[in-house]
Design an enzyme around this catalytic site. Structure first.
Site, PDB file in Angstrom:
ATOM      1  N   GLY A  31      -1.332   8.138  -6.256  1.00 27.45           N
ATOM      2  CA  GLY A  31      -1.056   8.165  -4.824  1.00 27.45           C
ATOM      3  C   GLY A  31      -1.599   6.946  -4.111  1.00 27.45           C
ATOM      4  N   LEU A  33       0.102   5.065  -2.209  1.00 29.81           N
ATOM      5  CA  LEU A  33       1.115   4.153  -2.758  1.00 29.81           C
ATOM      6  C   LEU A  33       1.279   2.890  -1.916  1.00 29.81           C
ATOM      7  CD1 LEU A  33       3.879   6.714  -3.811  1.00 29.81           C
ATOM      8  CD2 LEU A  33       1.875   5.931  -5.087  1.00 29.81           C
ATOM      9  N   HIS A  34       1.675   1.837  -2.610  1.00 31.17           N
ATOM     10  CA  HIS A  34       1.967   0.557  -1.965  1.00 31.17           C
ATOM     11  C   HIS A  34       3.218  -0.004  -2.639  1.00 31.17           C
ATOM     12  CE1 HIS A  34       0.121  -1.030  -5.595  1.00 31.17           C
ATOM     13  NE2 HIS A  34      -0.951  -0.300  -5.337  1.00 31.17           N
ATOM     14  N   GLY A  36       3.604  -2.121  -4.852  1.00 27.47           N
ATOM     15  CA  GLY A  36       3.524  -2.214  -6.313  1.00 27.47           C
ATOM     16  C   GLY A  36       4.109  -0.949  -6.950  1.00 27.47           C
ATOM     17  N   HIS A  37       3.758   0.204  -6.379  1.00 31.65           N
ATOM     18  CA  HIS A  37       4.272   1.467  -6.919  1.00 31.65           C
ATOM     19  C   HIS A  37       5.783   1.589  -6.685  1.00 31.65           C
ATOM     20  CE1 HIS A  37      -0.044   2.724  -6.115  1.00 31.65           C
ATOM     21  NE2 HIS A  37       0.110   3.056  -7.378  1.00 31.65           N
ATOM     22  N   GLN A  61     -11.099  10.296 -14.884  1.00 33.80           N
ATOM     23  CA  GLN A  61     -11.087   8.878 -15.255  1.00 33.80           C
ATOM     24  C   GLN A  61     -11.989   8.029 -14.355  1.00 33.80           C
ATOM     25  OE1 GLN A  61      -6.693   8.540 -14.437  1.00 33.80           O
ATOM     26  NE2 GLN A  61      -7.256   6.521 -13.683  1.00 33.80           N
ATOM     27  N   GLN A 155      -5.268  -1.020 -19.257  1.00 35.52           N
ATOM     28  CA  GLN A 155      -4.745   0.348 -19.247  1.00 35.52           C
ATOM     29  C   GLN A 155      -3.387   0.390 -19.951  1.00 35.52           C
ATOM     30  OE1 GLN A 155      -4.858   3.505 -16.008  1.00 35.52           O
ATOM     31  NE2 GLN A 155      -2.940   2.530 -15.488  1.00 35.52           N
ATOM     32  N   SER A 188      -4.349   0.291  -4.461  1.00 31.42           N
ATOM     33  CA  SER A 188      -4.700   1.334  -3.490  1.00 31.42           C
ATOM     34  C   SER A 188      -6.084   1.067  -2.909  1.00 31.42           C
ATOM     35  CB  SER A 188      -4.689   2.701  -4.169  1.00 31.42           C
ATOM     36  OG  SER A 188      -3.447   2.898  -4.793  1.00 31.42           O
ATOM     37  N   ARG A 189      -6.967   0.503  -3.731  1.00 31.98           N
ATOM     38  CA  ARG A 189      -8.340   0.261  -3.264  1.00 31.98           C
ATOM     39  C   ARG A 189      -8.398  -0.814  -2.175  1.00 31.98           C
ATOM     40  NH1 ARG A 189      -9.062   1.574  -8.678  1.00 31.98           N
ATOM     41  NH2 ARG A 189     -10.537   3.279  -9.025  1.00 31.98           N
TER      42      ARG A 189
HETATM   43  O1  PAF Z   1      -2.924   3.683 -12.993  1.00 29.48           O
HETATM   44  C1  PAF Z   1      -3.085   4.813 -12.468  1.00 29.48           C
HETATM   45  O2  PAF Z   1      -2.733   5.049 -11.318  1.00 29.48           O
HETATM   46  C2  PAF Z   1      -3.737   5.917 -13.283  1.00 29.48           C
HETATM   47  O3  PAF Z   1      -4.700   5.411 -14.138  1.00 29.48           O
HETATM   48  C3  PAF Z   1      -2.717   6.789 -14.043  1.00 29.48           C
HETATM   49  C4  PAF Z   1      -1.981   6.000 -15.105  1.00 29.48           C
HETATM   50  C5  PAF Z   1      -1.729   7.411 -13.070  1.00 29.48           C
HETATM   51  C6  PAF Z   1      -3.447   7.928 -14.770  1.00 29.48           C
HETATM   52  O4  PAF Z   1      -4.156   8.734 -13.868  1.00 29.48           O
END
Ligand code: PAF
Length: 281
Positions: A31, A33-34, A36-37, A61, A155, A188-189
């Protein structure tokens, strides 16, 4: 866009879509979102017949409790952005649905070396949490294609490794990082940056460009120090400025033009941790 909160409902719906021969693209998110998403959703639209996004701020995480507590949320705005981007289905699950029996009994995955360097070293337990939640989401959505952003380079490597461990046939598509006008990678940060911090944050990108363009000088340690000094002078707390093999993240002491390389930076401005990377040509 159809929004599902209950897992059984979305699974039934996606199953009917698949039975009709539709290829399913999946964009997992936390969430806030920007662009990039939304660019991931747009690329998924081109590579699949229906696009599923998920919004779930995965508690497991976050190695830093404050980072989790302060992680921005904006579900209403997120929904509007996903609709605008053409997303077809949104999964908005609860923690109880995602982890009905907690996480202790859940299968966890071993990412070996990848979990010991850079983000793995700085954020102990982070990739364990990512592995568990991504495996869970993939099991629910069962996509044909998974779309993730290059901004989280390590990641992406971890998730690729996860797909191998799962013997999965899911096709992973890594999409380019979206940047602000000054080069700051969208994240998002970034929302948590104060105005003065935001004005400085583009320095991370400047350093990546500098690492990339100074390859001919052949001395990475010198460029690394220049970047570290510049960032420290601007008030960053640098965690790493690294050069690594792009395919396996082997850390490199110096440029090696015979292999694909990636430069990676992690640094804090105040309590906001930012990461970015650049593939070197
Ligand atoms: O990149 C993210 O936003 C998160 O690490 C993900 C892949 C949705 C897993 O929670």
């Amino acid at each position: 866009m159809v929004i599902f909160k209950k897992l059984a409902d979305i699974q039934r719906y996606i199953a009917t879509q698949r039975a009709d021969g539709r290829l399913v693209g999946f964009v997992p998110t936390m969430g806030a979102l920007h662009e990039g998403h939304t660019s991931l959703v747009q690329q998924a639209k081109q590579g699949a017949d229906i696009v599923v996004a998920s919004i779930f701020v995965n508690p497991t995480q976050f190695n830093d409790k404050t980072d989790f507590e302060k992680y921005p949320t904006s579900v209403e705005a997120d929904v509007a952005m996903l609709i605008e981007a053409g997303c077809d289905i949104l999964l908005l699950p609860s923690v109880a649905d995602m982890y009905p029996d907690g996480t202790d009994s859940m299968q966890s995955y071993n990412f070996g070396y990848l979990d010991t360097v850079l983000e793995g070293e700085k954020r102990p337990g982070h990739f364990k949490g990512v592995g568990q939640i991504v495996a869970r989401l993939l099991d629910i959505v069962k996509p044909d294609r998974l779309f993730m952003g290059q901004k989280d380079y390590q990641q992406c490597m971890v998730v690729k490794n996860l797909l191998q461990q799962l013997n999965s046939t899911i096709d992973m598509v890594i999409c380019p990082t979206k940047r602000e006008a000054d080069g700051l990678a969208m994240s998002s940060r970034n929302r948590r940056l104060t105005e003065p911090q935001r004005a400085l944050a583009g320095v991370i990108y400047q350093c990546l460009v500098s690492i990339s363009t100074k390859q001919t000088e052949g001395n990475f340690a010198l460029v690394q120090k220049e970047c570290a000094d510049l960032m420290a002078a601007k008030g960053f707390e640098v965690e790493y400025i690294a050069l690594a093999g792009a395919n396996d993240l082997t850390l490199l002491d110096n440029y090696d033009i015979n292999r694909p390389m990636v430069a990676l930076i992690a640094a804090k401005l105040g309590d906001i941790r930012l990461i970015d990377n650049m593939l070197l040509q």
